[in-house]
Design a protein around this motif. Structure first.
Motif, PDB file in Angstrom:
ATOM      1  N   VAL A 115       5.520  17.235  28.944  1.00 49.89           N
ATOM      2  CA  VAL A 115       6.754  18.020  29.045  1.00 49.89           C
ATOM      3  C   VAL A 115       7.971  17.103  29.086  1.00 49.89           C
ATOM      4  O   VAL A 115       8.969  17.330  28.383  1.00 49.89           O
ATOM      5  N   VAL A 116       7.924  16.060  29.888  1.00 50.78           N
ATOM      6  CA  VAL A 116       9.056  15.140  30.021  1.00 50.78           C
ATOM      7  C   VAL A 116       9.364  14.466  28.682  1.00 50.78           C
ATOM      8  O   VAL A 116      10.524  14.378  28.260  1.00 50.78           O
ATOM      9  N   ILE A 117       8.327  13.981  28.003  1.00 46.67           N
ATOM     10  CA  ILE A 117       8.520  13.313  26.712  1.00 46.67           C
ATOM     11  C   ILE A 117       9.097  14.273  25.678  1.00 46.67           C
ATOM     12  O   ILE A 117      10.013  13.920  24.922  1.00 46.67           O
ATOM     13  N   ALA A 118       8.594  15.510  25.641  1.00 46.77           N
ATOM     14  CA  ALA A 118       9.058  16.493  24.659  1.00 46.77           C
ATOM     15  C   ALA A 118      10.521  16.848  24.881  1.00 46.77           C
ATOM     16  O   ALA A 118      11.321  16.880  23.928  1.00 46.77           O
ATOM     17  N   VAL A 119      10.911  17.096  26.122  1.00 42.79           N
ATOM     18  CA  VAL A 119      12.299  17.450  26.428  1.00 42.79           C
ATOM     19  C   VAL A 119      13.234  16.296  26.091  1.00 42.79           C
ATOM     20  O   VAL A 119      14.300  16.482  25.484  1.00 42.79           O
ATOM     21  N   ALA A 120      12.847  15.077  26.478  1.00 39.36           N
ATOM     22  CA  ALA A 120      13.680  13.906  26.204  1.00 39.36           C
ATOM     23  C   ALA A 120      13.841  13.698  24.699  1.00 39.36           C
ATOM     24  O   ALA A 120      14.938  13.377  24.219  1.00 39.36           O
ATOM     25  N   ALA A 121      12.767  13.883  23.959  1.00 35.37           N
ATOM     26  CA  ALA A 121      12.821  13.693  22.506  1.00 35.37           C
ATOM     27  C   ALA A 121      13.731  14.725  21.839  1.00 35.37           C
ATOM     28  O   ALA A 121      14.491  14.399  20.924  1.00 35.37           O
ATOM     29  N   TRP A 124      17.381  13.873  22.530  1.00 35.46           N
ATOM     30  CA  TRP A 124      17.836  12.724  21.746  1.00 35.46           C
ATOM     31  C   TRP A 124      17.968  13.060  20.272  1.00 35.46           C
ATOM     32  O   TRP A 124      18.941  12.678  19.613  1.00 35.46           O
ATOM     33  N   LEU A 125      17.010  13.797  19.730  1.00 36.30           N
ATOM     34  CA  LEU A 125      16.991  14.044  18.290  1.00 36.30           C
ATOM     35  C   LEU A 125      18.077  14.999  17.834  1.00 36.30           C
ATOM     36  O   LEU A 125      18.613  14.843  16.732  1.00 36.30           O
ATOM     37  N   THR A 126      18.423  15.982  18.656  1.00 36.57           N
ATOM     38  CA  THR A 126      19.385  17.002  18.235  1.00 36.57           C
ATOM     39  C   THR A 126      20.694  16.409  17.706  1.00 36.57           C
ATOM     40  O   THR A 126      21.132  16.750  16.605  1.00 36.57           O
ATOM     41  N   PRO A 127      21.375  15.514  18.442  1.00 38.24           N
ATOM     42  CA  PRO A 127      22.630  14.957  17.908  1.00 38.24           C
ATOM     43  C   PRO A 127      22.413  13.856  16.876  1.00 38.24           C
ATOM     44  O   PRO A 127      23.367  13.428  16.222  1.00 38.24           O
ATOM     45  N   ASN A 128      21.183  13.407  16.724  1.00 38.15           N
ATOM     46  CA  ASN A 128      20.908  12.270  15.833  1.00 38.15           C
ATOM     47  C   ASN A 128      20.072  12.632  14.613  1.00 38.15           C
ATOM     48  O   ASN A 128      19.727  11.757  13.819  1.00 38.15           O
ATOM     49  N   ILE A 129      19.774  13.901  14.430  1.00 37.03           N
ATOM     50  CA  ILE A 129      18.822  14.274  13.384  1.00 37.03           C
ATOM     51  C   ILE A 129      19.350  13.942  11.983  1.00 37.03           C
ATOM     52  O   ILE A 129      18.589  13.514  11.111  1.00 37.03           O
ATOM     53  N   PHE A 161      20.289  23.565  10.894  1.00 36.46           N
ATOM     54  CA  PHE A 161      20.011  24.009  12.256  1.00 36.46           C
ATOM     55  C   PHE A 161      19.544  22.814  13.093  1.00 36.46           C
ATOM     56  O   PHE A 161      18.349  22.674  13.368  1.00 36.46           O
ATOM     57  N   PRO A 162      20.459  21.933  13.496  1.00 34.50           N
ATOM     58  CA  PRO A 162      20.049  20.686  14.157  1.00 34.50           C
ATOM     59  C   PRO A 162      19.236  20.871  15.424  1.00 34.50           C
ATOM     60  O   PRO A 162      18.246  20.178  15.616  1.00 34.50           O
ATOM     61  N   PHE A 163      19.641  21.799  16.302  1.00 34.82           N
ATOM     62  CA  PHE A 163      18.897  21.973  17.550  1.00 34.82           C
ATOM     63  C   PHE A 163      17.535  22.613  17.296  1.00 34.82           C
ATOM     64  O   PHE A 163      16.496  22.098  17.746  1.00 34.82           O
ATOM     65  N   LEU A 164      17.509  23.714  16.558  1.00 40.14           N
ATOM     66  CA  LEU A 164      16.244  24.398  16.306  1.00 40.14           C
ATOM     67  C   LEU A 164      15.297  23.526  15.492  1.00 40.14           C
ATOM     68  O   LEU A 164      14.093  23.499  15.735  1.00 40.14           O
ATOM     69  N   ASP A 165      15.855  22.798  14.512  1.00 48.11           N
ATOM     70  CA  ASP A 165      15.023  21.911  13.708  1.00 48.11           C
ATOM     71  C   ASP A 165      14.459  20.791  14.571  1.00 48.11           C
ATOM     72  O   ASP A 165      13.314  20.371  14.397  1.00 48.11           O
ATOM     73  N   SER A 166      15.246  20.309  15.530  1.00 51.51           N
ATOM     74  CA  SER A 166      14.770  19.267  16.449  1.00 51.51           C
ATOM     75  C   SER A 166      13.663  19.808  17.348  1.00 51.51           C
ATOM     76  O   SER A 166      12.663  19.127  17.591  1.00 51.51           O
ATOM     77  N   VAL A 167      13.842  21.023  17.847  1.00 53.71           N
ATOM     78  CA  VAL A 167      12.818  21.645  18.699  1.00 53.71           C
ATOM     79  C   VAL A 167      11.517  21.799  17.929  1.00 53.71           C
ATOM     80  O   VAL A 167      10.438  21.433  18.406  1.00 53.71           O
ATOM     81  N   VAL A 168      11.607  22.345  16.706  1.00 56.50           N
ATOM     82  CA  VAL A 168      10.415  22.534  15.889  1.00 56.50           C
ATOM     83  C   VAL A 168       9.759  21.203  15.555  1.00 56.50           C
ATOM     84  O   VAL A 168       8.531  21.062  15.606  1.00 56.50           O
ATOM     85  N   THR A 169      10.583  20.211  15.213  1.00 54.83           N
ATOM     86  CA  THR A 169      10.067  18.894  14.855  1.00 54.83           C
ATOM     87  C   THR A 169       9.293  18.270  16.010  1.00 54.83           C
ATOM     88  O   THR A 169       8.144  17.846  15.862  1.00 54.83           O
ATOM     89  N   VAL A 170       9.925  18.204  17.169  1.00 49.66           N
ATOM     90  CA  VAL A 170       9.304  17.557  18.331  1.00 49.66           C
ATOM     91  C   VAL A 170       8.080  18.329  18.802  1.00 49.66           C
ATOM     92  O   VAL A 170       7.009  17.745  19.027  1.00 49.66           O
ATOM     93  N   LEU A 171       8.216  19.638  18.960  1.00 50.98           N
ATOM     94  CA  LEU A 171       7.093  20.431  19.463  1.00 50.98           C
ATOM     95  C   LEU A 171       5.927  20.450  18.481  1.00 50.98           C
ATOM     96  O   LEU A 171       4.763  20.520  18.884  1.00 50.98           O
ATOM     97  N   SER A 172       6.227  20.389  17.181  1.00 53.41           N
ATOM     98  CA  SER A 172       5.152  20.350  16.190  1.00 53.41           C
ATOM     99  C   SER A 172       4.356  19.053  16.285  1.00 53.41           C
ATOM    100  O   SER A 172       3.131  19.052  16.140  1.00 53.41           O
TER     101      SER A 172
END
Length: 243
Positions: A115-121, A124-129, A161-172
């Motif tokens: 959980v910690v790694i996923a949230v942190a990722a 970080w990825l959202t503003p940097n995608i 969709f930077p935030f949603l794409d980041s969520v999908v990317t990391v969680l996938s």
């Protein structure tokens, strides 16, 4: 029809009467079918899912490049490697026990770390995608050209969709890793991923994929149910639950 034309998303297989009409391409149709078969066989704990997974991620990588969902494009490269590893892991006896991997739950410690790694990722990825995947796209073009290709860098547009794409990317990524190790929690992540993906693809006008993820949502929910029962029979229980 040459190979390049077959992989073009504008090469229509059939027109589907959705909204004002939707032209389903050959590559999208076969990618969608392979994806459905992959996740269905995975929910049944069948190793053949990885064969269809390899086909699915290859075709979807081509689609994502054309519709400029760069986070998801690069994700397919990880998926390809993960499918190869998962195929190996599911069929290789464990050194400790000599048995094949069993369906089970994450321990409390592993769940917390995940959980910690996923949230942190995600944070970080959202503003940097955009810069991250622009750099990766350039690296891919340079690598292919070094092997004799003659590609030019495509025009990269900011991620839709930077935030949603980041969520999908990391969680996938997390879900795929958990699946290769047969952890039940992977299915709960896929349920969330599928819900988000339905909206993303519909907004991009890729309606067949949106419909596919609606179907995958139900398959993932059924996979969670089946793996929960299997884990229970393997005497494995959710983190914090009493045996």
């Amino acid at each position: 029809m040459d190979i390049a034309t077959w992989f073009d998303i504008n090469n229509t297989l059939v027109n589907i009467p959705i909204g004002s009409g939707y032209a389903l391409s050959w590559v999208e149709a076969f990618g969608t079918l392979a994806g459905l078969l992959c996740i269905w066989f995975a929910s049944q704990e069948k190793t053949i899912n990885y064969l269809f997974g390899l086909i699915n991620v290859t075709l979807f990588a081509i689609i994502f490049y054309q519709i400029q969902l760069y986070g998801l494009l690069m994700l397919q490269l990880f998926f390809f490697a993960a499918n190869v590893y998962g195929w190996y892991a599911w069929t290789r006896p464990q050194q400790e026990t000599g048995e094949l991997l069993k369906v089970r739950w994450l321990s409390t410690t592993k769940l917390g770390v995940t959980v910690v790694i996923a949230v942190a990722a995600i944070l970080w990825l959202t503003p940097n995608i955009y810069p991250v995947f622009t750099a990766l796209a350039q690296a891919a073009v340079d690598g292919i050209n070094m092997l004799g290709g003659n590609l030019s860098m495509p025009q990269i547009e900011p991620n839709a969709f930077p935030f949603l794409d980041s969520v999908v990317t990391v969680l996938s990524v997390v879900a795929q890793i958990l699946m290769t190790r047969k952890y039940v929690e992977n299915w709960f992540l896929w349920v969330l991923i599928n819900i988000i993906s339905v909206g993303i693809y519909a907004a991009q006008g890729v309606y067949a994929m949106s419909i596919q993820y609606c179907i995958l949502l139900f398959i993932a929910a059924n996979g969670a149910r089946q793996w929960m029962n299997t884990a229970k029979s393997n005497d494995s229980h959710p983190a914090g639950a009493k045996a």
